[in-house]
Write a protein that holds these residues in place. Structure first.
Motif, PDB file in Angstrom:
ATOM      1  N   SER A   1      -2.441   4.075  -3.311  1.00  0.00           N
ATOM      2  CA  SER A   1      -2.502   2.836  -3.988  1.00  0.00           C
ATOM      3  C   SER A   1      -2.194   1.225  -3.480  1.00  0.00           C
TER       4      SER A   1
ATOM      5  N   LEU B   1      -5.939  -2.491  -8.699  1.00  0.00           N
ATOM      6  CA  LEU B   1      -6.560  -1.358  -8.431  1.00  0.00           C
ATOM      7  C   LEU B   1      -5.000  -0.885  -8.073  1.00  0.00           C
ATOM      8  N   THR B   2      -5.184   0.053  -8.813  1.00  0.00           N
ATOM      9  CA  THR B   2      -3.238   0.716  -8.614  1.00  0.00           C
ATOM     10  C   THR B   2      -3.835   2.656  -8.503  1.00  0.00           C
ATOM     11  N   GLU B   3      -5.444   3.167  -8.073  1.00  0.00           N
ATOM     12  CA  GLU B   3      -4.924   4.173  -8.613  1.00  0.00           C
ATOM     13  C   GLU B   3      -5.329   4.298  -6.859  1.00  0.00           C
ATOM     14  N   PRO B   4      -5.211   5.427  -6.488  1.00  0.00           N
ATOM     15  CA  PRO B   4      -4.932   5.907  -4.610  1.00  0.00           C
ATOM     16  C   PRO B   4      -6.713   5.643  -4.437  1.00  0.00           C
ATOM     17  N   THR B   5      -6.409   5.175  -2.975  1.00  0.00           N
ATOM     18  CA  THR B   5      -8.675   4.573  -2.799  1.00  0.00           C
ATOM     19  C   THR B   5      -8.306   5.825  -1.688  1.00  0.00           C
TER      20      THR B   5
ATOM     21  N   TYR C   1      -0.079  -2.479  -4.748  1.00  0.00           N
ATOM     22  CA  TYR C   1       0.414  -3.141  -5.997  1.00  0.00           C
ATOM     23  C   TYR C   1       0.465  -4.881  -5.169  1.00  0.00           C
TER      24      TYR C   1
ATOM     25  N   ARG D   1      -7.433  -5.720  -5.267  1.00  0.00           N
ATOM     26  CA  ARG D   1      -8.700  -5.035  -5.079  1.00  0.00           C
ATOM     27  C   ARG D   1      -8.601  -4.870  -3.758  1.00  0.00           C
TER      28      ARG D   1
ATOM     29  N   ASP E   1      -0.248   6.887  -1.583  1.00  0.00           N
ATOM     30  CA  ASP E   1      -1.199   7.667  -2.067  1.00  0.00           C
ATOM     31  C   ASP E   1      -2.664   6.292  -1.967  1.00  0.00           C
TER      32      ASP E   1
ATOM     33  N   ARG F   1       0.579  -1.224   0.131  1.00  0.00           N
ATOM     34  CA  ARG F   1       0.017   0.101  -0.132  1.00  0.00           C
ATOM     35  C   ARG F   1       0.758   1.323  -0.461  1.00  0.00           C
TER      36      ARG F   1
END
Length: 126
Positions: free
Chosen positions: A35, A119-123, A37, A96, A33, A30
């Protein structure tokens, strides 16, 4: 098949954790940001299961990376490719977050997980 690994809130930003997904050793990260991986935990240059203890970073072009603690080889977290040896790569797993739990699916680079979602965008924080 998706496997629950841990709660999102339990992951410390910038630090990796090792997990067993099926029979695969996975390094889950994590980033700062938010994200997520997931890559193979075995360093292809030395064979040690140490990638989860690597140092995460970000290249100037926005590429999220992890440096192996063994020989300091740097890998792109999104593709698994070793930046100094593009013919060497880590497996990349789909990851995810759902209801505060992080889920990991089989190696998406092998072509076996057509429905995998990266899910590699900021959450938002959990």
């Amino acid at each position: 098949m998706w496997t629950p690994v841990c709660k999102y809130a339990e992951l410390e930003p910038g630090r990796g954790v090792a997990a067993l997904v099926g029979d695969e050793a996975v390094a889950l990260f994590r980033l700062g940001d938010g994200s997520l991986y997931a890559v193979g935990n075995t360093d292809p240059f030395c064979g040690a299961s140490v990638i989860s203890r690597g140092i995460t970073g970000m290249r100037g072009d926005g590429t999220a990376t992890v440096a192996s603690p063994m020989y300091k080889d740097v890998f792109d977290l999104a593709t698994g490719v070793a930046l100094e040896a593009p013919d060497v790569r880590l497996p990349v797993f789909a990851v995810r977050r759902h209801r505060g739990v992080v889920w990991v699916a089989p190696d998406v680079t092998s072509g076996t997980a057509a429905d995998a979602e990266l899910l590699t965008e900021p959450t938002p924080a959990a």
